[in-house]
Enzyme design. Structure first.
Site, PDB file in Angstrom:
ATOM      1  N   GLU A 175       0.884  -1.389   0.050  1.00 52.99           N
ATOM      2  CA  GLU A 175       0.158   0.145  -0.008  1.00 52.99           C
ATOM      3  C   GLU A 175       0.972   1.198   0.074  1.00 52.99           C
ATOM      4  OE1 GLU A 175      -2.265   0.468   3.424  1.00 52.99           O
ATOM      5  OE2 GLU A 175      -3.526   2.084   2.502  1.00 52.99           O
ATOM      6  N   LYS A 217      -2.496  -2.084  -3.165  1.00 50.31           N
ATOM      7  CA  LYS A 217      -3.699  -1.319  -2.691  1.00 50.31           C
ATOM      8  C   LYS A 217      -3.138   0.215  -2.883  1.00 50.31           C
ATOM      9  CE  LYS A 217      -6.042  -0.153   1.796  1.00 50.31           C
ATOM     10  NZ  LYS A 217      -7.030  -0.684   2.790  1.00 50.31           N
TER      11      LYS A 217
END
Ligand code: 13P
Length: 328
Positions: A175, A217
């Site tokens: 992420e 992500k």
């Protein structure tokens, strides 16, 4: 095994609930609504989310905070076992949070890489099948942030984390969150995405991370939060162009974070990106992995009367349904 986890996560009309806020973050959110920010309250609140009867209609995986995975129970059952019994895959946030980078008060790197390996066996035994590592990049054109040094450090660590997670049998979610805070326009955001993604995918390739066993992500490509809201048509174009340029063909999947966008923005941008990706024949599966966009209305409703559990769960269920419909 990791591929099996990917197939289960990207089931039709389902996404991920991020319930992995650190204790510090969730206490801040609860107290901002006038609630007590203690462990009992956090457990009570999260059990309302996990106990929502149609959670598994819209959610295929939940990212948990360590304490929730290791200690929390719901109806006398350990949370990961409870989720598994509902056909929901438990995941675990493994990063150790943020630390100032080179003494900067703007830039930070993510702690915890040194001790990562030793904890994985325990997480696996407890039922976790995927993990998440978050790095952040602030944009400030005035201060030339993010710096090349920070991009180098954070993307290198994301790639190292992904390798460790794959070797431990847990599907990694990398992420690299590009923050909205500020007055940068969407072109400036796009430039930062280009720099971060270029470095990230180079590092992943260098370290032989398997792209087909990896989830990205990501934030949407949007203007800074101080500028007016972007039209979905602009966001979909900028975001899918970035995907087409940098995402390897074999990538396991992509999920979006909501990053402080309203639930409506998060759902409409998601829907717009999915439609554009289809049009562009971009084949990597796409879904959501939201915390605030799914929880803000629910937490706020609960804060008004903490006895009204079913009513709070109905609010949660409505937002879950909207997120799920955005995937159509
Ligand atoms: P938001 O959807 O609130 O950005 O959160 C995503 C996340 O990963 C939280 O840990």
């Amino acid at each position: 095994m990791i591929k099996d986890t990917i197939n289960k996560i990207f089931q039709k009309s389902k996404g991920i609930l991020a319930a992995d806020e650190s204790s510090k973050t969730i206490i801040k959110r609860l107290t901002a609504l006038g609630l007590d920010g203690n462990e009992k309250k956090i457990t009570e609140y999260r059990n309302i989310l996990f106990g929502t009867s149609d959670l598994n209609k819209f959610i295929s995986g939940v990212i948990l905070y360590k304490d929730t995975l290791e200690k929390q129970q719901i109806n006398g059952v350990n949370v990961p076992d409870f989720l598994i019994s509902k056909n929901i895959i438990p995941g675990i946030k493994v990063d150790g949070g943020l630390e100032s980078f080179n003494g900067s008060d703007i830039e930070s790197y993510t702690k915890g890489l040194d001790k990562l390996k030793e904890d994985y066996e325990r997480y696996y035994k407890l039922g976790a099948r995927f993990s998440k590592w978050r790095s952040v990049f602030s944009i400030s054109t005035k201060n030339n942030n993010p710096t090349d040094d920070l991009i180098e450090k954070n993307t290198n660590d994301l790639a190292d984390y992904a390798k460790i997670s794959q070797e431990s049998g847990l599907l990694p979610f990398i992420e690299p969150e590009i923050l909205r805070d500020g007055d940068h326009n969407i072109k400036e955001t796009r430039e930062v995405f280009e720099r971060v993604f270029k470095s990230l995918f180079e590092k992943l390739a260098e370290k032989n991370v398997d792209f087909d066993s990896l989830i990205l992500k990501t934030s949407f490509v949007v203007s800074g939060s101080m500028l007016p809201e972007d039209a979905p048509e602009i966001v979909q174009k900028e975001t899918v162009e970035i995907f087409n340029k940098y995402i390897p063909e074999k990538m396991g999947g992509i999920v979006f974070l909501s990053g402080g966008l309203t639930p409506e923005q998060s759902f409409s941008y998601l829907n717009a990106v999915i439609k554009e990706a289809k049009k562009e024949e971009f084949l990597t599966p796409i879904s959501f992995s939201y915390s605030r966009a799914l929880q803000n209305n629910t937490m706020s409703h609960w804060s008004k009367d903490t006895e009204k559990i079913l009513e709070t769960q109905e609010v949660f269920s409505k937002d879950l349904k909207k997120a799920s419909e955005a995937l159509e």
